[in-house]
Design a protein around this motif. Structure first.
Motif, PDB file in Angstrom:
ATOM      1  N   LEU A 110       0.837  -1.188   0.000  1.00 14.04           N
ATOM      2  CA  LEU A 110       0.000   0.000   0.000  1.00 14.04           C
ATOM      3  C   LEU A 110       0.875   1.242   0.000  1.00 14.04           C
ATOM      4  O   LEU A 110       2.018   1.219   0.452  1.00 14.04           O
ATOM      5  N   ALA A 111       0.306   2.338  -0.502  1.00 16.19           N
ATOM      6  CA  ALA A 111       0.942   3.640  -0.375  1.00 16.19           C
ATOM      7  C   ALA A 111       0.378   4.309   0.868  1.00 16.19           C
ATOM      8  O   ALA A 111      -0.826   4.222   1.143  1.00 16.19           O
ATOM      9  N   PHE A 119      -4.077   5.271   3.773  1.00 16.56           N
ATOM     10  CA  PHE A 119      -3.541   4.149   2.999  1.00 16.56           C
ATOM     11  C   PHE A 119      -4.404   3.950   1.757  1.00 16.56           C
ATOM     12  O   PHE A 119      -5.637   3.991   1.838  1.00 16.56           O
ATOM     13  N   GLU A 120      -3.755   3.728   0.616  1.00 15.74           N
ATOM     14  CA  GLU A 120      -4.470   3.473  -0.628  1.00 15.74           C
ATOM     15  C   GLU A 120      -3.642   2.545  -1.505  1.00 15.74           C
ATOM     16  O   GLU A 120      -2.474   2.276  -1.197  1.00 15.74           O
ATOM     17  N   GLU A 157       4.328   4.801  -9.444  1.00 15.71           N
ATOM     18  CA  GLU A 157       5.051   5.981  -8.997  1.00 15.71           C
ATOM     19  C   GLU A 157       4.369   6.541  -7.758  1.00 15.71           C
ATOM     20  O   GLU A 157       3.186   6.884  -7.791  1.00 15.71           O
ATOM     21  N   LEU A 158       5.108   6.629  -6.671  1.00 15.05           N
ATOM     22  CA  LEU A 158       4.559   7.166  -5.436  1.00 15.05           C
ATOM     23  C   LEU A 158       4.428   8.677  -5.523  1.00 15.05           C
ATOM     24  O   LEU A 158       5.289   9.362  -6.095  1.00 15.05           O
ATOM     25  N   LEU A 178       5.856   3.292   0.796  1.00 14.94           N
ATOM     26  CA  LEU A 178       5.270   1.962   0.679  1.00 14.94           C
ATOM     27  C   LEU A 178       5.231   1.253   2.030  1.00 14.94           C
ATOM     28  O   LEU A 178       6.179   1.348   2.821  1.00 14.94           O
ATOM     29  N   VAL A 179       4.134   0.543   2.281  1.00 12.97           N
ATOM     30  CA  VAL A 179       4.020  -0.334   3.449  1.00 12.97           C
ATOM     31  C   VAL A 179       3.449  -1.663   2.967  1.00 12.97           C
ATOM     32  O   VAL A 179       2.910  -1.748   1.864  1.00 12.97           O
ATOM     33  N   GLU A 180       3.568  -2.689   3.786  1.00 17.22           N
ATOM     34  CA  GLU A 180       3.125  -4.021   3.375  1.00 17.22           C
ATOM     35  C   GLU A 180       2.256  -4.659   4.452  1.00 17.22           C
ATOM     36  O   GLU A 180       2.503  -4.480   5.647  1.00 17.22           O
TER      37      GLU A 180
END
Length: 267
Positions: A190-191, A201-202, A207-208, A214-216
């Protein structure tokens, strides 16, 4: 995670883990969608609507005509529950009136079994109907009409909230129901953007956006809280967080912020 590449209202039945997990609070839904009609003449309600309206096989819906002349369905159980909370005395007059109205029933697999008075609504099996649905302060309601009357684009907005404890390591475990609604699985990326003690979170894109990272999703639906939500001073004051998710036609996303025990979800 749900995004614009798939029809956001197309959900599989919730897994057992989601059914048995705590239900989200302050559920809100507003939708305008095409729905199929089975060969038996029964419209088939989307799984996401069945969940939002808490409809199960065997449930009854009162059928009437709304002020626009459209066929209106309201959950009988929802109406009785609202009346019981709204009046100090048992509202028998209203209950008797609802019981006299034509009734539709929920069949298996989301089939809406229409009363004889409204059977002509789905007289052309295989041709979709236009469904408009919305949660209200009284009881969830939906209308059905031929899709040929449909001139506006598809609409979908669903939101609900969860109050979650902060786990060791400054993490939270997303409920199985929330993972199902967000169409998330372990390992999904997720971004994330943080502002003060508020995190959004989305779905991650190639491209951020500036300021996002980024997270997981870790095994078991665990998510590490980012940014200022890890601040020791914040953690001293708040032992729980509020997760609010929203599903639209564009994407599914959610926010996390510290939770104050004097609050109520949805406020």
């Amino acid at each position: 995670m749900a995004d614009s590449k798939e029809l956001p209202w197309k959900y599989p039945p919730p897994p057992v883990s989601a059914v048995s997990s705590p239900r989200g609070q302050a559920v809100k839904l507003k939708a305008k969608l095409p729905i199929p009609v089975g060969e038996d003449g029964a419209p088939v309600l989307p799984v996401i609507l069945q969940w939002a309206f808490a409809l199960n096989a065997g449930d009854l819906l009162c059928v009437s005509t709304n002020w626009r002349g459209k066929c209106l369905f309201q959950s009988y159980a929802g109406l009785v529950s609202w009346a019981g909370e709204a009046f100090s005395q048992p509202p028998w007059r209203f209950v008797e009136e609802w019981l006299r109205s034509p009734m539709a029933a929920m069949g298996p697999n989301g089939a809406l079994l229409l009363p004889e008075e409204w059977a002509s609504l789905a007289e052309r099996p295989g041709e979709p109907l236009l469904l408009c649905a919305e949660t209200t302060h009284v009881a969830p309601e939906l209308t059905l009409e031929p899709e040929e009357n449909w001139w506006s684009p598809v609409e979908l907005y669903l939101s609900t909230s969860y109050v979650l404890p902060v786990l060791p390591g400054v993490k939270v475990a997303l409920p199985a129901e929330a993972l199902w609604l967000l169409k998330l699985r372990d390992g999904d990326r997720l971004a994330c953007e943080t502002k003060l003690a508020f995190a959004t979170f989305e779905p991650a894109s190639e491209e951020l956006k500036p300021g996002w990272r980024l997270v997981e999703i870790e095994p078991g639906g665990v998510l590490s809280l980012p940014g200022s939500l890890r601040d020791p001073e914040v953690l001293k004051r708040f032992k729980r967080v509020l997760l609010t998710l929203a599903v639209t036609c564009r994407q599914a996303a959610f926010d996390v912020r510290p939770w104050m025990d004097i609050e109520r979800p949805g406020e």
